[in-house]
Scaffold this active site. Structure first.
Site, PDB file in Angstrom:
ATOM      1  CG  ASN A   9       7.855  31.666 -49.446  1.00  0.00           C
ATOM      2  OD1 ASN A   9       7.782  32.891 -49.373  1.00  0.00           O
ATOM      3  ND2 ASN A   9       7.756  31.011 -50.599  1.00  0.00           N
ATOM      4  CD1 TRP A  10       5.239  33.902 -43.558  1.00  0.00           C
ATOM      5  CD2 TRP A  10       5.017  36.112 -43.207  1.00  0.00           C
ATOM      6  NE1 TRP A  10       5.344  34.134 -42.206  1.00  0.00           N
ATOM      7  CE2 TRP A  10       5.207  35.474 -41.968  1.00  0.00           C
ATOM      8  CE3 TRP A  10       4.859  37.503 -43.237  1.00  0.00           C
ATOM      9  CZ2 TRP A  10       5.238  36.187 -40.754  1.00  0.00           C
ATOM     10  CZ3 TRP A  10       4.893  38.207 -42.040  1.00  0.00           C
ATOM     11  CH2 TRP A  10       5.075  37.546 -40.818  1.00  0.00           C
ATOM     12  CE  LYS A  11       3.934  30.016 -51.467  1.00  0.00           C
ATOM     13  NZ  LYS A  11       3.815  29.142 -52.602  1.00  0.00           N
ATOM     14  CG  HIS A  93       9.757  30.204 -54.496  1.00  0.00           C
ATOM     15  ND1 HIS A  93       8.631  30.035 -55.271  1.00  0.00           N
ATOM     16  CD2 HIS A  93       9.514  29.584 -53.323  1.00  0.00           C
ATOM     17  CE1 HIS A  93       7.738  29.332 -54.569  1.00  0.00           C
ATOM     18  NE2 HIS A  93       8.251  29.061 -53.381  1.00  0.00           N
ATOM     19  CD  GLU A  95       5.012  30.685 -55.651  1.00  0.00           C
ATOM     20  OE1 GLU A  95       5.284  31.670 -54.944  1.00  0.00           O
ATOM     21  OE2 GLU A  95       4.395  29.695 -55.208  1.00  0.00           O
ATOM     22  CD  GLU A 164      10.122  25.230 -52.161  1.00  0.00           C
ATOM     23  OE1 GLU A 164       9.573  25.185 -51.062  1.00  0.00           O
ATOM     24  OE2 GLU A 164       9.993  26.180 -52.949  1.00  0.00           O
ATOM     25  N   GLY A 170       1.925  24.495 -53.268  1.00  0.00           N
ATOM     26  CA  GLY A 170       0.611  25.123 -53.194  1.00  0.00           C
ATOM     27  C   GLY A 170      -0.500  24.299 -53.802  1.00  0.00           C
ATOM     28  CB  SER A 208       1.702  20.394 -50.255  1.00  0.00           C
ATOM     29  OG  SER A 208       1.241  21.195 -51.336  1.00  0.00           O
ATOM     30  N   GLY A 229       5.235  27.029 -47.294  1.00  0.00           N
ATOM     31  CA  GLY A 229       4.472  28.147 -47.836  1.00  0.00           C
ATOM     32  C   GLY A 229       3.173  28.343 -47.077  1.00  0.00           C
ATOM     33  N   GLY A 230       2.089  27.826 -47.642  1.00  0.00           N
ATOM     34  CA  GLY A 230       0.746  28.061 -47.098  1.00  0.00           C
ATOM     35  C   GLY A 230       0.637  27.802 -45.599  1.00  0.00           C
TER      36      GLY A 230
END
Ligand code: PEP
Length: 246
Positions: A9-11, A93, A95, A164, A170, A208, A229-230
């Site tokens: 997930n590149w966000k 998600h 966010e 999640e 994150g 994470s 993600g990251g």
């Protein structure tokens, strides 16, 4: 035997040159035992499709409209995603739930819109730290998943679920393999009771995940891979995580 799935997930990250480097490294890292996909910002879908065409790596979006078409400025429909070759769309998600006030019902409608166009929704569920500390983890994730199960009815077995925990996204905090496994087992039992296909459905862990914790998480009996993600933005890390899933 469920095949593992690893989804990046590149966000809201990326640029044309950075994406080209990342995607060509990911292509070059094949073969992967797991199914691998990247969920990229809408504007990068076409070039992602062009770069990944002919490979077995899939791509998807990070959101989808609940509506089929119409006066919904700024939204992107599931039919458009299908046209862009998307195999997956993230829905719900944390966010989006937190920053865009997406309700359980809206998330369920988005999952339904995606499936109706042949795009597999990756339905994200997870509790906040306050909810975990109040002993509400199970109730929260079951409520979030239940809304989607009821909306999808007989198609519910076609979704992918991602657990999640919000407190792990994150933050560098990861659920322990045992904490994650416990929630995955609850979700699988819920899916089995509702659809009869819980044993074959894919449930990802996200929060994470890094190269050094991926293998232990993915070794848990009910963890079928990860939503990353990251670490999906750094080719060597993402490739290492993809390789840890087998
Ligand atoms: C995510 O964005 O879905 C996620 C899990 O992020 P991170 O891996 O950075 O915690």
């Amino acid at each position: 035997m469920r095949r593992k799935l690893v989804v990046g997930n590149w966000k809201m990250h990326g640029s044309r040159p950075a994406n080209a480097d990342l995607l060509s490294a990911l292509r070059g890292g094949r073969p992967y035992t797991a199914t691998v996909a990247v969920c990229v910002p809408f504007v990068y879908l076409s070039e992602t499709a062009a770069t990944l065409a002919g490979s077995d790596i899939h791509w998807g979006a990070q959101d989808v409209s609940a509506h089929a078409q119409g006066a919904y400025t700024g939204e992107v429909s599931a039919a458009m995603l299908a046209e862009a070759g998307c195999r997956y769309a993230l829905v719900g998600h944390s966010e989006r739930r937190a920053l865009h006030a997406e309700s359980d019902m809206l998330v369920a409608q988005k999952a339904q819109a995606a499936l109706a166009c042949g795009v597999t929704p990756i339905v994200c569920v997870g509790e906040t730290l306050a909810e975990r500390e109040s002993g509400l983890t199970e109730a929260v994730v079951k409520r979030q998943l239940s809304a989607v199960i009821h909306q999808l009815t007989h198609c519910a077995a076609e979704m992918v679920v991602a657990y999640e925990p919000v407190w792990a996204i994150g933050t560098g905090l990861t659920a322990t393999p045992e904490q994650a496994q416990a929630v995955h087992a609850v979700l699988r039992a819920q899916l089995q009771a509702a659809t009869g296909h819980g044993q074959t459905m894919t449930i990802l862990y996200g929060g994470s995940v890094k190269p050094d914790n991926a293998a232990t998480l993915f070794a848990q009996p009910d963890i079928d891979g990860g939503l990353i993600g990251g670490a999906s933005l750094k080719a060597s890390d993402f490739i290492a995580i993809c390789r840890a899933a087998h």
